[in-house]
Design an enzyme around this catalytic site. Structure first.
Site, PDB file in Angstrom:
ATOM      1  N   HIS B  70      25.708  43.560  69.724  1.00  0.00           N
ATOM      2  CA  HIS B  70      25.396  43.302  68.313  1.00  0.00           C
ATOM      3  C   HIS B  70      26.671  43.029  67.500  1.00  0.00           C
ATOM      4  O   HIS B  70      26.691  42.151  66.619  1.00  0.00           O
ATOM      5  CB  HIS B  70      24.630  44.511  67.750  1.00  0.00           C
ATOM      6  CG  HIS B  70      24.400  44.445  66.278  1.00  0.00           C
ATOM      7  ND1 HIS B  70      25.058  45.260  65.389  1.00  0.00           N
ATOM      8  CD2 HIS B  70      23.595  43.644  65.531  1.00  0.00           C
ATOM      9  CE1 HIS B  70      24.663  44.968  64.158  1.00  0.00           C
ATOM     10  NE2 HIS B  70      23.775  43.990  64.213  1.00  0.00           N
ATOM     11  N   GLU B  73      27.542  39.543  68.090  1.00  0.00           N
ATOM     12  CA  GLU B  73      26.671  38.641  67.317  1.00  0.00           C
ATOM     13  C   GLU B  73      27.237  38.451  65.901  1.00  0.00           C
ATOM     14  O   GLU B  73      27.264  37.343  65.364  1.00  0.00           O
ATOM     15  CB  GLU B  73      25.246  39.206  67.293  1.00  0.00           C
ATOM     16  CG  GLU B  73      24.261  38.398  66.480  1.00  0.00           C
ATOM     17  CD  GLU B  73      23.534  39.253  65.459  1.00  0.00           C
ATOM     18  OE1 GLU B  73      23.740  39.005  64.253  1.00  0.00           O
ATOM     19  OE2 GLU B  73      22.783  40.169  65.855  1.00  0.00           O
ATOM     20  N   GLU B 148      25.480  48.894  58.437  1.00  0.00           N
ATOM     21  CA  GLU B 148      24.145  48.431  58.826  1.00  0.00           C
ATOM     22  C   GLU B 148      23.404  49.567  59.538  1.00  0.00           C
ATOM     23  O   GLU B 148      22.218  49.790  59.330  1.00  0.00           O
ATOM     24  CB  GLU B 148      24.250  47.195  59.737  1.00  0.00           C
ATOM     25  CG  GLU B 148      22.888  46.599  60.082  1.00  0.00           C
ATOM     26  CD  GLU B 148      22.977  45.365  60.969  1.00  0.00           C
ATOM     27  OE1 GLU B 148      24.093  44.898  61.253  1.00  0.00           O
ATOM     28  OE2 GLU B 148      21.900  44.873  61.371  1.00  0.00           O
TER      29      GLU B 148
END
Lengths: 437, 445
Positions: B70, B73, B148
């Site tokens: 992630h 990404e 996040e």
């Protein structure tokens, strides 16, 4: 030079793609806006009922409109609650109801072969909802638990405190979902009073996109919408709200991350200056990753996963509202960055480059927003609600291209004043040193 | 009476309607370097969604490096050898493109929706970052992903409970580790870790390009060859997945949190998906989840909320779109004054009753109709089609899966549903989670 050619290309490519809704009007004057689209055997509908939102909840009955919206689907006409939901599933009709401060909105998507059933159910819930005592008890119990759960949710609490502070003294200040106490106090009579006062054909805006012909839609309107109670909403509209900005309010919660909401004066959707404000907001905080705010808070400093702003339009107020979420220890730092970013945007405005790129994005991205029934229907809804004209989808990019950098910067100068910021926090903002103990 | 007749007529129509037979149609080709391309024509506006999928996700995070897929990404937006940090988003947006990306347990995807005439420019940018990533800003982006995590998990007690339950249910299997990562491990991830993952997993042989919109396979092929043709193939590591070992005894986790006001009860069972386990059980399981859970029409809602008034909410969830075991979940929120113990007992009783009773034919038909329509609704829009097709391709299926969708649903009989319910909903294989008000404690009993 390169940019000029590029914009010209975009402009030239525009007329190839244009949607203009047809106006479908029944004998009795029930109207719907329709964009026909027959690629997929389904259509989407939005029915907005003006002046039926939570601002019209009587004092002490907060949550009435919102509970009524939920209860509309708990049985109507010949069907009890279970039968109503089973019918929706059986015909694969996706339906939902919800209220804003101002309006009640019902959305549905159905296979076109079940358009008849969809309209019939819609008619039943608007004309003869059951509002059974036992069903209301059940939904109240569910709502009260949900409200109590949200009591500890930073995002929910920040939103609630935002309304309570920004609109103190105005009906918008009161919680749309109600409180456990006001919800507990609601009775069937309250829902019936809401229905009588608010569910009026004269307040309805119907928008449809998809696999349905004007003739079919006209037939549905005549049989299922025309018989609904006519006239306008009975409750008087609230006064214009004068938002209370230039202050701060905090809600303490025992969570690691603080949610921050902020607000500045906005520009109403119906204002001539709206498109200027729209571009301005995009440059400031509207663009997801490329805006000034996101650059300062996320990209440069890693203070938050998101930081964005939007123009919030209400019948009686207009604001520019934004939010971000950041760990408690750096909440104050992030708020300081927000203030500096606002101050800079007000004092210096935006650059020619930012402006050109922003307008290129906003205009270039528009056709992609018209590629599903649900999204086209949302545009039709706005077009009706704000009287943007039937040619809006064709002209919208021209409206944006007519905006100048000078207009944007003049507006920014008048709106972006850090001393006017309303700041709301929910979480536990603490100073760095305090936390290190 | 009139309504009954009406229903009967519609049943007839339903079974012959040609519209229902239509499905996603795609045309595909494979480049010499192994990159697969699939094109779905959808000419509603002069717009195309360009979505590149990689058969790698959080499950490929090395042990102790959770969150690296992630993190990568995020870093994919932060610069290549020729496109400096900040320029990617700028260029896409200048062309009016909407873009984003997401990381799953089994795959990662990047998408841009843009005017047709800019598809070549987008391909150039996408092919570039798939091969020439050279990002900057690792430190600030690490803070972003940790924020996040706080937003999605640490600020949300229910998400924290779900994370704990998955950790227990999947134990050593990668699905037990959160996609976003454990915070302690995320904080230690370095540039080298990210780039190592990139070099190991981002290859044409593990990628599929899905194009949906105003474009044909004939138009797409020369573009794909031109922009993706030089992407050098490399050996793709096999997706060595740990075998899943069922729990041998029911497990429980509980989590107390000061911002929880009322308790919540949940139970997760491992279940076959479209790849793992008895694949043919996926359709009966989807129908089972609608029959048991399924909003206001589910059996548990009817019995526990409406009739017995022991709960205010009752839901079931199941999604078969996973390479490994799927999860069949049930969640209940007790009514005021009802203890979790009593509610759990009632759930056990109702589940037994459900398994003993015959499924009412009309109920089965209702959930079938609703599930069938999903295949039609997803065709309305660019991203829903790109997302569905990409996900299917990642799992070894194709667009033809949506063609057989209706047939597969029709083939399910009541006894199949009973059978999968018996097999899957076994308490001794499950993890039960409870969320409680109180001081912060994460306990096990």
């Amino acid at each position: 030079m390169v940019r000029f050619v590029f914009l010209l290309l975009l402009f030239l490519s525009q007329p190839a793609f244009a949607l203009r809704p047809a106006d479908v009007t029944s004998k009795e004057g029930a109207t719907a806006w329709l964009v026909e689209e027959h690629q997929v055997p389904a259509f989407s509908l939005t029915l907005r009922i003006r002046h039926a939102g939570s601002a019209y909840d009587p004092v002490g009955k907060e949550g009435r409109a919102s509970m009524a919206a939920d209860m509309l689907m708990e049985g109507a006409g010949e069907r009890d609650a279970k039968a109503f939901y089973e019918a929706l599933d059986f015909y694969a009709i996706r339906m939902g109801t919800g209220v804003s401060r101002d309006d009640l909105t019902i959305t549905l998507t159905t296979l076109s072969e079940h358009g008849e059933e969809a309209f019939s159910l819609l008619h039943d819930m608007l004309s003869a909802p059951r509002f059974a005592t036992e069903d209301l008890r059940r939904l109240k119990a569910e709502r009260i638990v949900a409200l109590r759960q949200q009591d500890g949710d930073a995002g929910y609490q920040a939103g609630k405190l935002f309304y309570a502070t920004a609109f103190a003294g105005h009906p918008y200040a009161r919680p749309s979902d109600g409180t456990p106490e006001t919800v507990d106090g609601l009775v069937v009579g309250d829902l019936l009073a809401y229905k009588t006062a608010a569910i009026r054909r004269g307040e309805m805006e119907i928008s449809v996109t998809g696999d349905v012909t004007p003739a079919q839609l006209k037939d549905y309107l005549e049989r299922y919408i025309v018989p609904l109670p006519g006239g306008s909403a009975l409750a008087p509209e609230p006064d214009d709200a004068v938002p209370a900005l230039a202050r701060r309010a905090d809600k303490t919660l025992d969570v690691p991350q603080t949610v921050v909401y902020f607000a500045l004066p906005g520009v109403a959707r119906s204002s001539k200056e709206y498109y200027v404000a729209y571009v301005m907001n995009h440059l400031f905080g509207g663009g997801a990753l490329s805006s000034r705010l996101s650059a300062e808070i996320r990209e440069k400093r890693g203070l938050a996963y998101y930081a964005s702003s939007d123009l919030a339009d209400y019948d009686k107020a207009a604001l520019l509202v934004g939010s971000f979420a950041t760990r408690n220890e750096q909440a104050q730092q992030a708020i300081d960055v927000l203030k500096e970013t606002v101050a800079k945007a007000g004092a210096e405005g935006f650059s020619r480059e930012e402006f050109d790129e922003g307008v290129a994005y906003l205009t270039g991205a528009f056709p992609a927003k018209l590629t599903s029934n649900r999204s086209v229907t949302a545009y039709l809804e706005s077009m009706q609600h704000y009287q943007l004209g039937r040619d809006y989808l064709e002209k919208r990019n021209d409206y944006l291209r007519a905006v100048t950098l000078e207009q944007v910067n003049a507006l920014a100068k008048s709106l972006f004043k850090p001393e006017n910021l309303l700041i709301i926090t929910a979480g536990h903002p603490v100073s760095e040193t305090k936390n290190e103990k | 009476m009139r309504r009954i007749l009406h229903t009967a007529i519609f049943l007839l129509l339903l079974s012959v309607s040609p519209a229902l037979a239509e499905a996603l149609k795609s045309e595909g080709f494979t480049l010499d370097n192994g990159l697969k391309v699939e094109v779905v024509e959808y000419h509603r506006a002069p717009v195309v969604t360009h979505m590149i999928w990689l058969k790698t996700g959080a499950s490929e995070d090395p042990m102790g490096y959770s969150g690296v897929a992630h993190y990568l990404e995020h870093m994919m937006f932060k610069g290549t050898m020729t496109v400096p940090d900040g320029q990617y988003t700028k260029r896409i947006e200048r062309m009016g493109g909407e873009h984003n990306a997401f990381t799953g347990a089994d795959f990662t995807a990047y998408y841009v929706t843009i005017a047709k005439e800019h598809v070549p420019d987008v391909m150039k940018l996408e092919a570039d970052r798939m091969q020439n990533l050279r990002p900057t800003g690792f430190d600030s982006e690490r803070e972003v992903i940790i924020e996040e995590r706080r937003m999605r998990i640490d600020n949300q007690p229910e998400a924290m409970l779900a994370e704990k339950m998955a950790a227990r249910l999947f134990a050593d299997h990668p699905y037990g580790i959160p996609i976003i990562g454990w915070k302690e491990e995320m904080a230690k991830l370095t540039e080298d870790d990210v780039m190592e993952y990139y070099r190991t997993h981002y290859h044409p042989g593990s990628a599929v390009l899905v194009l949906v919109g105003d474009i044909t396979a004939k138009e797409a092929r020369p573009l794909a060859e031109k922009y993706y043709g030089d992407w050098r193939p490399a050996s793709v590591p096999g997706r060595a997945r740990q075998a899943y070992a069922f729990l041998r005894a029911a497990e429980r986790v509980s989590l107390s949190h000061p911002e929880v006001r009322d308790p919540v009860w949940a139970r997760d069972y491992p279940a076959p998906g479209l790849v793992w386990g008895e694949k043919k059980q996926a359709f009966p399981l989807m129908l089972l989840s609608d029959l048991l859970g399924g909003g206001r029409t589910g059996y548990l809602y009817k019995r526990l909320v409406v009739e017995r008034k022991l709960a205010v909410a009752a839901d079931a969830s199941y999604s078969p779109y996973a390479l490994g075991p799927a999860t069949f979940g049930v969640s209940l929120v007790p009514a005021k004054g009802i203890s979790l113990k009593r509610l759990e007992q009632a759930y056990g009783e109702e589940l037994q009753a459900f398994l003993k009773q015959d499924i009412v034919p009309h109920d089965l038909e209702r959930v079938k109709n609703s599930l069938k329509a999903a295949a039609i609704y997803l065709r309305d829009g660019l991203q829903s089609q790109a997302f569905t097709l990409g996900q299917l391709l990642m799992l070894g299926y194709g667009a033809d899966f949506t063609e057989s969708w209706t047939k597969n649903i029709d083939a399910v009989e009541a006894k199949d549903i009973k059978e999968v319910a018996q097999t899957v909903l076994q308490e001794e294989r499950s993890v039960t989670g409870v969320l409680l008000p109180g001081k912060k404690t994460e306990g096990e009993k």
